[in-house]
Scaffold this active site. Structure first.
Site, PDB file in Angstrom:
ATOM      1  N   HIS B 261       0.819  -1.215   0.000  1.00  0.00           N
ATOM      2  CA  HIS B 261       0.000   0.000   0.000  1.00  0.00           C
ATOM      3  C   HIS B 261       0.850   1.262   0.000  1.00  0.00           C
ATOM      4  O   HIS B 261       0.383   2.337  -0.333  1.00  0.00           O
ATOM      5  CB  HIS B 261      -0.966   0.000   1.187  1.00  0.00           C
ATOM      6  CG  HIS B 261      -0.295   0.190   2.503  1.00  0.00           C
ATOM      7  ND1 HIS B 261       0.139  -0.862   3.263  1.00  0.00           N
ATOM      8  CD2 HIS B 261       0.040   1.307   3.178  1.00  0.00           C
ATOM      9  CE1 HIS B 261       0.708  -0.391   4.357  1.00  0.00           C
ATOM     10  NE2 HIS B 261       0.661   0.920   4.335  1.00  0.00           N
ATOM     11  N   HIS B 323       8.463  -1.828   2.127  1.00  0.00           N
ATOM     12  CA  HIS B 323       8.331  -0.369   2.044  1.00  0.00           C
ATOM     13  C   HIS B 323       9.665   0.337   1.763  1.00  0.00           C
ATOM     14  O   HIS B 323       9.777   1.158   0.852  1.00  0.00           O
ATOM     15  CB  HIS B 323       7.758   0.201   3.337  1.00  0.00           C
ATOM     16  CG  HIS B 323       6.439  -0.371   3.720  1.00  0.00           C
ATOM     17  ND1 HIS B 323       5.524  -0.812   2.797  1.00  0.00           N
ATOM     18  CD2 HIS B 323       5.865  -0.579   4.927  1.00  0.00           C
ATOM     19  CE1 HIS B 323       4.455  -1.258   3.423  1.00  0.00           C
ATOM     20  NE2 HIS B 323       4.637  -1.127   4.714  1.00  0.00           N
ATOM     21  N   LYS B 423      10.346   0.780  15.613  1.00  0.00           N
ATOM     22  CA  LYS B 423       9.139   1.055  16.393  1.00  0.00           C
ATOM     23  C   LYS B 423       9.538   1.762  17.670  1.00  0.00           C
ATOM     24  O   LYS B 423      10.672   1.654  18.132  1.00  0.00           O
ATOM     25  CB  LYS B 423       8.432  -0.268  16.706  1.00  0.00           C
ATOM     26  CG  LYS B 423       7.841  -0.906  15.464  1.00  0.00           C
ATOM     27  CD  LYS B 423       6.766  -1.883  15.799  1.00  0.00           C
ATOM     28  CE  LYS B 423       5.993  -2.273  14.561  1.00  0.00           C
ATOM     29  NZ  LYS B 423       5.100  -1.209  14.079  1.00  0.00           N
TER      30      LYS B 423
END
Lengths: 436, 572
Positions: B261, B323, B423
């Site tokens: 995406h 990504h 993260k």
């Protein structure tokens, strides 16, 4: 300027000095008046524009305080995020009256954060008096977020009396930002044929009008507009046509179905029903309804066989004939008494016959949007509803700016509209019948 | 795959095309249809083989339909063909958070064809009404623009629910019947878009079943068949190859749309425009002028409710392989000859193949892994990774990775690409920074501040935009030089409401435009680039985890990676 006052278009926010306006109550994302000053010459305006940038950038703190904004080795000292003067174009607004200018200024303020431009609002006044100039220079800024630099845009009100008001191009030319496109927005009734206007349009790239509010039936002005596009190489945007984009999508969607697409070559009649409060011939502006016909006719390669003429009887509307290949296509603008604003499209009806099959497409406007009804040989196919969000002038202006470049579809529709009403653009072939 | 039940009688005659028998087209109840069809012995041939043998013209894409002349100049010059979308995993989180809201938005803005239907497939027991209610509820929460009641009703009316297990033969047989019936009643013309929003473990089974029932099969003159597959596509090079092989047994590559995406995001797409529609940057976009490139994708969130998933995945598989490498290819690729899907993807694959393979020594030297411990983010205490739900208390899964990659090609040789992701970093930000070389000759040595080398930063999220940094003289009598930013923010130049990545990608798949989807060889080349890292880590003990506090920019070793070369991470 006196403290606490604001000039035309000013929102009065903060205390106004001669120049910088305090920004104690700034709200993120909302345009704020950050500068306002007054002068009486073009050279004075230029000086004020320079002052704006030296003052506003000095009041904008660095985003990271005294720290560096990035970690490149050796970076030292404060890295300023200067207030950005952003300009995507020069926007010249010709306002016949002061209040028209203020309304246009309000629209432009709404675009400060989206399409910052140098905007010059020109209002000619008292043509028979002595020459004079009153100029107000403003800067409106938006702070998109806490850490971002301000985006500011300049707004210049020029009110010119006497002879100087008759030379619009001479007033505007020195104030244009170099290299940026020039858009002239003429709200109300543009005087397209006068010499000062032609001079102004000679230095413009684009002309924006709104054919929905013209006096009479609007057709003479429409034909002038089509001629301007040809003669000046201008891009033309008409809010009246822009407002119809969802209508065009709805009409086009009917023919996306592979089964119905072939009917496009077999159209027999096109009718647009429009609202009118007065049935007197030529009393209602029919620019919007005629755009529907013109768009369909130009997209489908039709030619004008008999230009449209107004009926002599009340509620007679306009009739004409197009040709699609060897087929005759009856076209009609049909007024219906309605409380809606005069000239509003109520329904676009397309009839076609292909072999023994008959197709009827009815695209109807209502409060929530548009409904498309399709009947194939009298049998209804599933209806479809289209939302038509109400677009304000600010939305239309933004859309026009974003839709950069000459739009051949618009020009073709405009030329077809002129041909449809019997005033074809000389030397252009859109809508004209091929020579025998 | 589960043991299959013997095929029901007549199953082999299903023909989801215009050639279907009238009796078949009028099938009111897909589940009861078999008895209505003239029985043909399936024999030992599979349904698929029988059907392929029958029409003998397999693998011919349907001809494109004539263009609607009224569409020219409108928002979409071509709308998707009428089709049925078949959504596997329709009850799952991804469908409800992303897929349904994107579809609803496309419907709301009239970008879907009128004859569009969606068959939602899930294991849970729902009827159409209950399922639509569930979609309605999730749209209320997840839709970026609320749907008008009439529009919502029209949208939901087009959704039907089909219950079944992904490994059960009858489910697919009934599905095929149902799709035939929809074709007959809604003029969807045999066009089908299969969308796999399931757990990755189900991909192979679903694809095989679609093949078994011939639902992949594009008939001459019939409809198209496409399949959209969500990431992750494999968990290493071997598994990606196996999955590609299984998918390739059933679908042609041109029918397969692998979603990442990230490629649907406006700014990522704009990267191509920025590079190839502007003449001034391309001459500088090479080893002669660029010192290095930094690509950062920082997240402030932890693993949230995805603890067990993340335990199996880690940052390299979750972010770097897809990504970050996608961003790297878009930055580093050569200009494609044309802007079509194949030309674009050819160039991306070339970049991935030019990424030098890291041996164990290089992994040890140029790749840093980290795992967050407890800390503070935005004034809130954050637990360490090992204290997260569903996470092993001794977990060695990496939540941060920083690495230096080289691209061995003519343009980039000697220009390091630094990638980092993690993260529980201080903020959410994705950014690409092109650090240009210093000027060849320092003319202003005596100046109070030396000018910094130019930098071009492309912000992808949040606050999408582009910053160009350059030196400027401070006004005054001296020669003081300051670095200033020329900052362009998308929000300040375009008022248009940017579509969500899923809206863009789903619409592209419906239109048959694969430019923003990942091709099989691209996926494999990306895995080939990161596989040596994963392999090396299997044998090397993890560093002393946790090695960075939540709310910091990763372990100190990540900074040392840059400092070794006299560089620093951009402060974001």
């Amino acid at each position: 300027m006196a403290e606490g006052t604001s000039g035309p278009g000013g929102d009065g926010a903060g205390a106004m000095l001669d120049g910088l306006v305090s920004d104690e109550e700034r709200r993120l994302g909302e345009p704020m008046l950050r500068w306002s000053s007054r002068t009486h010459s073009i050279a004075g305006v230029q000086a004020e524009l320079e002052r704006i940038w030296s003052s506003i950038s000095l009041t904008t703190p660095a985003a990271d305080g005294d720290g560096t904004a990035d970690g490149t080795p050796g970076a030292s000292g404060a890295e300023r995020r200067v207030a950005a003067r952003s300009s995507v174009m020069n926007l010249v607004i010709v306002a016949g009256r002061g209040e028209t200018g203020e309304r246009a200024a309000a629209v432009v303020h709404g675009l400060t954060g989206r399409h910052p431009s140098r905007t010059i609002i020109v209002t000619p006044a008292d043509p028979d008096g002595p020459s004079w100039l009153d100029a107000q220079v403003q800067a409106h800024c938006v702070l998109p977020s806490k850490d971002s630099p301000e985006t500011c845009a300049e707004l210049i009100y020029l009110t010119a009396g006497g002879e100087s008001g008759q030379h619009l191009a001479g007033l505007v030319a020195p104030l244009l930002v170099h290299d940026l496109p020039v858009t002239v927005w003429w709200p109300g009734e543009p005087r397209l044929e006068s010499r000062p206007v032609r001079e102004l349009l000679d230095m413009a790239d684009r002309l924006i009008v709104d054919g929905a509010g013209w006096s009479g039936d609007g057709l003479e002005r429409l034909a002038q507009l089509a001629r301007m596009a040809g003669e000046h190489g201008l891009e033309i945007a008409d809010f009246a046509m822009l407002r119809q984009s969802r209508w065009r999508e709805a009409i086009a969607s009917s023919f996306d179905l592979p089964r119905l697409m072939p009917f496009l070559g077999h159209i027999t009649a096109l009718t647009v029903h429009y609202s009118a409060r007065d049935g007197t011939p030529r009393a209602t502006d029919v620019v919007k309804p005629i755009y529907h016909l013109a768009w369909l006719a130009s997209r489908l390669g039709m030619v004008v066989a008999e230009p449209m003429t107004a009926g002599s009887e009340p509620w007679g509307g306009y009739r004409g004939v197009l040709r699609s290949g060897r087929r005759r296509v009856e076209v009609e603008l049909h007024p219906l008494e309605s409380p809606q604003a005069g000239g509003t499209t109520l329904e676009v009806a397309i009839d076609a016959r292909r072999g023994s099959e008959r197709l009827a497409v009815r695209v109807t406007g209502h409060a929530d949007g548009i409904t498309v009804e399709t009947l194939l040989d009298g049998r209804p196919m599933p209806d479809r509803q289209y939302l038509v969000p109400r677009r304000r002038e600010a939305d239309l202006l933004a859309e026009t700016i974003e839709d950069a470049g000459a739009h051949p579809i618009t020009i073709e529709a405009l030329e077809m509209a002129a041909a449809l009403v019997g005033r074809p653009v000389p030397g252009r072939h859109i809508g004209a019948r091929a020579a025998a | 795959m589960a043991t299959k039940a013997p095929p029901p009688p007549g199953r082999g005659t299903r023909t989801p095309t215009k050639a279907a028998t009238p009796a078949k087209r009028q099938t009111p109840n897909p589940g009861a249809a078999d008895g209505m069809v003239p029985a043909v012995a399936a024999g030992s041939l599979s349904i698929r083989e029988e059907r392929l043998a029958h029409d003998g013209k397999r693998r011919r894409s349907p001809k494109s339909i004539e263009v609607n002349p009224l569409r020219k100049g409108l928002r979409l010059e071509r709308v998707p063909d009428p089709h049925v979308m078949v959504l596997f995993g329709a009850t799952g989180d991804l469908s409800h958070r992303k897929v349904f809201p994107a579809l609803a938005q496309l419907w709301r803005t009239n970008l879907l064809p009128q004859d569009w239907q969606l068959v939602a497939i899930g294991r849970r027991a729902y009827d159409d009404k209950a399922f639509r209610e569930g979609v309605r509820d999730s749209l209320k929460v997840n839709s970026r623009v609320p749907l008008e009641p009439a529009v919502e009703r029209q949208f939901l009316d087009r959704i039907t629910y089909h219950r079944g297990d992904f490994d059960a033969d009858p489910m697919y047989d009934e599905l095929a019947e149902r799709l035939d019936a929809i074709d007959a009643s809604h003029a969807t013309a045999g066009n089908r878009l299969f969308y796999l929003a399931t757990q990755p473990s189900a991909f192979t089974e679903i694809v095989a079943q679609l093949g078994r029932t011939g639902l992949d099969h594009e008939h001459h003159g019939g409809g198209w068949r496409r399949i959209v597959i969500e990431k992750p596509f494999g968990r290493d090079l071997d598994s990606a190859r196996r999955l590609n092989r299984e998918v390739g047994k059933v679908f042609r590559e041109a029918q397969v749309y692998r979603i990442d995406h990230y490629l649907g995001k406006e700014t990522v797409r704009n990267l191509l425009v920025f590079r190839f529609a502007n003449g001034i940057f391309e001459p500088l976009w090479n080893r002669r002028y660029v010192d290095h490139v930094q690509i950062t994708m920082a997240e402030s969130l932890g693993v949230e409710e995805r603890g067990s998933f993340y335990e199996e995945t880690g940052a390299v598989r979750d972010v770097v392989q897809n990504h970050l490498l996608q961003l790297l290819t878009l930055v580093a690729m050569e200009p494609p000859a044309t802007f079509d899907a194949e030309a674009l993807r050819d160039e991306k694959v070339k970049v991935l193949r030019a990424v030098d393979r890291l041996d164990r020594m290089r992994v040890a030297a140029d790749v840093v892994r980290g795992q967050y411990g407890p800390g503070w983010i935005e004034g809130t205490r954050a637990a360490g990774y090992r204290a997260e739900d569903e996470v092993d208390a001794q977990s060695e899964t990496e939540t941060f990775v920083a690495m230096k990659l080289n691209i061995d090609d003519w343009r980039w040789s000697g220009v390091p690409f630094y990638l980092r992701t993690g993260k529980r970093l201080p903020k959410r930000a994705t950014e690409i920074a092109i650090q240009f070389r210093d000027v060849p000759h320092r003319l202003f040595e005596g100046a109070q501040s030396n000018p910094e080398p130019n930098l071009l930063a492309i912000r992808i999220q949040p606050d999408e935009g582009i910053v160009l940094r350059f030196g400027s003289k401070v006004p005054g009598l001296g020669l003081d030089i300051r670095t200033v930013n020329m900052d362009f923010t998308y929000g300040s130049a375009f008022s248009a409401d940017a579509p969500e990545a899923y809206e863009t990608l789903i619409l592209d798949a419906m239109l048959g435009d694969a430019s923003l989807f990942t091709r099989a060889d691209e996926v494999e080349a990306a895995w080939a680039a990161v596989d040596p890292i994963l392999d090396a880590w299997l044998d090397e003990p993890a560093p002393e985890f946790p090695n960075y506090d939540a709310g910091t920019w990763g372990p100190p070793a990540a900074d040392r990676l840059m400092e070794r070369a006299g560089r620093r991470w951009r402060r974001i």
